[in-house]
Write a protein that holds these residues in place. Structure first.
Motif, PDB file in Angstrom:
ATOM      1  N   LEU A 117       0.833  -1.201   0.000  1.00  0.00           N
ATOM      2  CA  LEU A 117       0.000   0.000   0.000  1.00  0.00           C
ATOM      3  C   LEU A 117       0.865   1.248   0.000  1.00  0.00           C
ATOM      4  O   LEU A 117       1.869   1.307   0.710  1.00  0.00           O
ATOM      5  N   GLY A 118       0.446   2.237  -0.785  1.00  0.00           N
ATOM      6  CA  GLY A 118       1.141   3.513  -0.821  1.00  0.00           C
ATOM      7  C   GLY A 118       0.236   4.625  -0.320  1.00  0.00           C
ATOM      8  O   GLY A 118      -0.969   4.638  -0.598  1.00  0.00           O
ATOM      9  N   ARG A 119       0.809   5.577   0.410  1.00  0.00           N
ATOM     10  CA  ARG A 119       0.016   6.651   1.002  1.00  0.00           C
ATOM     11  C   ARG A 119      -0.485   7.658  -0.038  1.00  0.00           C
ATOM     12  O   ARG A 119      -1.347   8.481   0.240  1.00  0.00           O
ATOM     13  N   ASP A 120       0.019   7.609  -1.243  1.00  0.00           N
ATOM     14  CA  ASP A 120      -0.263   8.606  -2.271  1.00  0.00           C
ATOM     15  C   ASP A 120      -1.760   8.767  -2.513  1.00  0.00           C
ATOM     16  O   ASP A 120      -2.510   7.802  -2.564  1.00  0.00           O
ATOM     17  N   ARG A 121      -2.200  10.024  -2.708  1.00  0.00           N
ATOM     18  CA  ARG A 121      -3.621  10.300  -2.930  1.00  0.00           C
ATOM     19  C   ARG A 121      -4.063  10.050  -4.366  1.00  0.00           C
ATOM     20  O   ARG A 121      -5.251  10.094  -4.666  1.00  0.00           O
ATOM     21  N   SER A 122      -3.113   9.818  -5.268  1.00  0.00           N
ATOM     22  CA  SER A 122      -3.486   9.608  -6.662  1.00  0.00           C
ATOM     23  C   SER A 122      -4.176   8.261  -6.832  1.00  0.00           C
ATOM     24  O   SER A 122      -3.949   7.324  -6.072  1.00  0.00           O
ATOM     25  N   VAL A 123      -5.037   8.192  -7.843  1.00  0.00           N
ATOM     26  CA  VAL A 123      -5.782   6.964  -8.126  1.00  0.00           C
ATOM     27  C   VAL A 123      -4.902   6.086  -8.996  1.00  0.00           C
ATOM     28  O   VAL A 123      -4.786   6.291 -10.199  1.00  0.00           O
ATOM     29  N   ASN A 124      -4.281   5.093  -8.382  1.00  0.00           N
ATOM     30  CA  ASN A 124      -3.312   4.297  -9.124  1.00  0.00           C
ATOM     31  C   ASN A 124      -3.136   2.923  -8.504  1.00  0.00           C
ATOM     32  O   ASN A 124      -3.297   2.728  -7.299  1.00  0.00           O
ATOM     33  N   ALA A 125      -2.812   1.973  -9.359  1.00  0.00           N
ATOM     34  CA  ALA A 125      -2.398   0.628  -8.974  1.00  0.00           C
ATOM     35  C   ALA A 125      -1.471   0.154 -10.065  1.00  0.00           C
ATOM     36  O   ALA A 125      -1.578   0.570 -11.216  1.00  0.00           O
ATOM     37  N   PHE A 126      -0.545  -0.724  -9.729  1.00  0.00           N
ATOM     38  CA  PHE A 126       0.417  -1.168 -10.736  1.00  0.00           C
ATOM     39  C   PHE A 126       0.987  -2.518 -10.364  1.00  0.00           C
ATOM     40  O   PHE A 126       0.970  -2.935  -9.209  1.00  0.00           O
ATOM     41  N   ALA A 127       1.465  -3.216 -11.392  1.00  0.00           N
ATOM     42  CA  ALA A 127       2.126  -4.505 -11.213  1.00  0.00           C
ATOM     43  C   ALA A 127       3.610  -4.328 -11.450  1.00  0.00           C
ATOM     44  O   ALA A 127       4.024  -3.555 -12.317  1.00  0.00           O
ATOM     45  N   LEU A 128       4.399  -5.042 -10.665  1.00  0.00           N
ATOM     46  CA  LEU A 128       5.849  -5.026 -10.801  1.00  0.00           C
ATOM     47  C   LEU A 128       6.329  -6.433 -11.152  1.00  0.00           C
ATOM     48  O   LEU A 128       5.600  -7.406 -10.973  1.00  0.00           O
ATOM     49  N   PRO A 129       7.546  -6.574 -11.653  1.00  0.00           N
ATOM     50  CA  PRO A 129       8.076  -7.908 -11.933  1.00  0.00           C
ATOM     51  C   PRO A 129       8.063  -8.779 -10.673  1.00  0.00           C
ATOM     52  O   PRO A 129       8.208  -8.296  -9.559  1.00  0.00           O
ATOM     53  N   GLY A 130       7.868 -10.071 -10.873  1.00  0.00           N
ATOM     54  CA  GLY A 130       7.967 -11.001  -9.763  1.00  0.00           C
ATOM     55  C   GLY A 130       6.740 -11.129  -8.903  1.00  0.00           C
ATOM     56  O   GLY A 130       6.782 -11.723  -7.827  1.00  0.00           O
ATOM     57  N   GLY A 131       5.600 -10.589  -9.345  1.00  0.00           N
ATOM     58  CA  GLY A 131       4.371 -10.764  -8.583  1.00  0.00           C
ATOM     59  C   GLY A 131       4.187  -9.808  -7.434  1.00  0.00           C
ATOM     60  O   GLY A 131       3.526 -10.139  -6.445  1.00  0.00           O
ATOM     61  N   TYR A 132       4.759  -8.624  -7.530  1.00  0.00           N
ATOM     62  CA  TYR A 132       4.513  -7.564  -6.555  1.00  0.00           C
ATOM     63  C   TYR A 132       3.499  -6.576  -7.157  1.00  0.00           C
ATOM     64  O   TYR A 132       3.533  -6.299  -8.363  1.00  0.00           O
ATOM     65  N   PHE A 133       2.649  -6.031  -6.294  1.00  0.00           N
ATOM     66  CA  PHE A 133       1.609  -5.119  -6.755  1.00  0.00           C
ATOM     67  C   PHE A 133       1.546  -3.921  -5.815  1.00  0.00           C
ATOM     68  O   PHE A 133       1.669  -4.069  -4.599  1.00  0.00           O
ATOM     69  N   GLY A 134       1.363  -2.753  -6.388  1.00  0.00           N
ATOM     70  CA  GLY A 134       1.225  -1.533  -5.594  1.00  0.00           C
ATOM     71  C   GLY A 134      -0.182  -0.989  -5.715  1.00  0.00           C
ATOM     72  O   GLY A 134      -0.782  -1.001  -6.805  1.00  0.00           O
ATOM     73  N   VAL A 135      -0.738  -0.534  -4.612  1.00  0.00           N
ATOM     74  CA  VAL A 135      -2.066   0.079  -4.593  1.00  0.00           C
ATOM     75  C   VAL A 135      -1.971   1.369  -3.784  1.00  0.00           C
ATOM     76  O   VAL A 135      -1.573   1.347  -2.618  1.00  0.00           O
ATOM     77  N   HIS A 136      -2.317   2.487  -4.411  1.00  0.00           N
ATOM     78  CA  HIS A 136      -2.321   3.762  -3.710  1.00  0.00           C
ATOM     79  C   HIS A 136      -3.607   3.912  -2.905  1.00  0.00           C
ATOM     80  O   HIS A 136      -4.678   3.455  -3.333  1.00  0.00           O
TER      81      HIS A 136
END
Length: 536
Positions: A117-136
């Motif tokens: 999880l990211g504290r950022d207020r922007s509406v975003n999600a993303f996939a990274l290599p190796g099965g990691y995922f970020g959700v703002h």
């Protein structure tokens, strides 16, 4: 407080230094698709499987290297309450992908499948290599239902199960994997830099490099189709996918001002929207106003408070709670406002106001079991922050009386926020029986979830309170392993090995089993650190 954030460090300094902006592309984040993507618009079946030259192990190593840096970013947080909510959506999606055959046993074993999880207020999600995922947190703040969030997560999950990332990296044969990783880190870091002018220093070079990693339109359509199947088979409503598309389309019409990075990295096309609408059951409406459920409304409010902790925003929550028109709103909306107001008062260290708003919240959610549980967790956070451990107040919050004053009983199946709250209550209470109970509960949890760094940290705190220094150092080491900080883990293990031999050490006769475990873990971490040092 349940919120844990990593200590601020000079993020990416050793990798990018001042060249971070060189890799920044103003309209893109991680692995975005280009509006001008070339290539035929195929009508054939999607290319399933990986079809890449990059092995799953190599992709995982690249992902680990990127995530090690992200863990040091103070914008990335571990909020157990929000993480628990996201995991409640994420785990059914993984199960669905596994049942459908999209997630193979080999890929499941080699990849992390971890959400950050990211504290950022922007509406975003993303996939990274190796099965990691970020959700703002900004994404959690705008979705109207669990189904809409599931549509985003299912889409990103499908990018990884279909090996889109590795296939694109394989095509980028002019860049070494590490340079690609540096570019990804640069894009993530520079996207938060308000001085966008720095990103234009070598715009041509950056665009050329980024263009090699753009998801093709075929890959986006493939992720839509597979993600739709994954989320619906997991039990989520198909309307959630279309509802999320409607939100993004509205933002696109308003000429997105920067609050929707997800829209820029996953630009909508008429074809994509029509494809998803056509997948709705026959006769289903294409646009339905979704009323958030009570729990969803409360946790959306939590995401908003945590992502925008400014004093004006916090006071705004209290003003909303006192608005006379709130009584005419739906109960779920009232619950969201009262929860947000209590959170805001908590952030402002106003325990009296936080308790008042919590009491109003409890009246609204009285008939909703899950919402009541969320209210109880928030109440315990308030009392922990106020250092108030009185038994009557904790019982009033709905906590079951434990064997000692102020300590709720936690079953072996307790959810993560409950376990971590119990640990904090035990550390504050300093009572032997309560600390033993909390430590045992965390140990059982960590057998199933060994990558939970925050649980390891609280276990270390409990051991330290119990004067079990050797075990505390080992738990601290495991917390660093979970963050992929092998050097830090090795330092803690060395300290644990030296402790019994220190002159006058209290733990000179430390348990032989604990010492053996520490010796074994040190050898394992040394191998991991050696492999890490050999990475290109």
């Amino acid at each position: 407080m349940l919120i844990h954030q990593f200590k601020p460090k000079a993020l990416f300094v050793s990798v990018l230094k001042k060249k971070t902006a060189l890799f920044f592309v103003a309209a893109c984040l991680v692995f975005p698709i280009s509006l001008n993507a070339q290539g035929p618009v195929a009508n054939a079946l999607p290319l399933l499987g990986d079809g890449s030259d990059m092995s799953a192990s190599a992709e995982r190593r690249l992902g680990d290297r990127i995530v090690r840096e992200l863990y040091r970013d103070p914008d990335f947080i571990d909020d157990p309450v929000l993480t628990d909510y996201v995991q409640g959506i994420w785990q059914p999606l993984l199960t669905s992908a596994r049942v459908r055959g999209d997630l193979t046993p080999e890929l499941e074993e080699r990849f992390a499948w971890r959400i950050i999880l990211g504290r950022d207020r922007s509406v975003n999600a993303f996939a990274l290599p190796g099965g990691y995922f970020g959700v703002h947190l900004g994404l959690l703040a705008v979705v109207s239902s669990r189904d809409e969030l599931a549509s985003v997560l299912g889409h990103e999950l499908s990018h990884v199960t279909q090996r889109h990332i590795s296939r694109l990296i394989s095509k980028s044969n002019q860049q070494t994997p590490w340079m690609i990783g540096a570019m990804i880190l640069g894009a993530l870091a520079a996207s938060k830099n308000p001085d966008a002018g720095n990103a234009l220093i070598v715009g041509g070079q950056a665009l050329s490099a980024q263009g090699q990693l753009n998801f093709s339109r075929d890959m986006e359509r493939e992720a839509d189709r597979i993600g739709f199947g994954v989320m619906t088979q997991a039990g989520f409503e198909a309307q959630g996918f279309v509802g999320m598309f409607d939100k993004l389309q509205q933002a696109s019409r308003l000429n997105d001002s920067g609050a929707y990075p997800y829209l820029r990295s996953h630009p909508l096309t008429t074809e994509r929207i029509a494809d998803m609408q056509s997948r709705l059951p026959l006769g289903a409406p294409h646009a339905v106003e979704v009323t958030p459920g009570m729990t969803h409304a409360m946790l959306t409010a939590r995401a908003r408070v945590l992502s925008n902790p400014g004093s004006d925003a916090l006071r705004g929550w209290l003003a909303q709670a006192d608005d006379a028109g709130l009584a005419r709103q739906a109960p779920a909306q009232q619950a969201g406002v009262f929860y947000g107001a209590a959170m805001a008062a908590l952030r402002m260290r106003d325990a009296v106001q936080a308790r008042e708003q919590l009491a109003r919240l409890q009246k609204v959610v009285l008939d909703d079991v899950e919402a009541m549980r969320q209210a109880r967790w928030l109440g315990l956070e308030i009392e922990l922050a106020a250092s108030d451990r009185s038994r009557p107040r904790l019982l009033a919050l709905g906590a079951e009386a434990g064997p000692e004053p102020g300590l709720p009983v936690m079953a072996a199946t307790s959810r993560r926020p409950e376990l971590l709250l119990q640990a904090q209550l035990a550390v504050q209470g300093g009572q032997a029986q309560g600390m033993d109970q909390a430590a045992q509960a965390l140990q059982s949890w960590l057998v199933r979830q060994p990558q939970d760094d925050l649980a390891w940290q609280w276990l270390a705190s409990l051991y330290a309170q119990q004067n079990q220094g050797l075990r505390a150092l080992r738990a601290e080491a495991e917390a660093r392993v979970a963050q992929l900080d092998y050097a830090g883990a090795l330092d803690r293990l060395k300290a644990a090995q030296d402790r019994p031999r220190a002159p006058g050490a209290v733990n000179a006769s430390a348990d032989h089993i604990d010492a053996s475990i520490i010796d074994t873990r040190r050898r394992q971490i040394e191998l991991l650190l050696k492999e890490q040092a050999q990475e290109p």
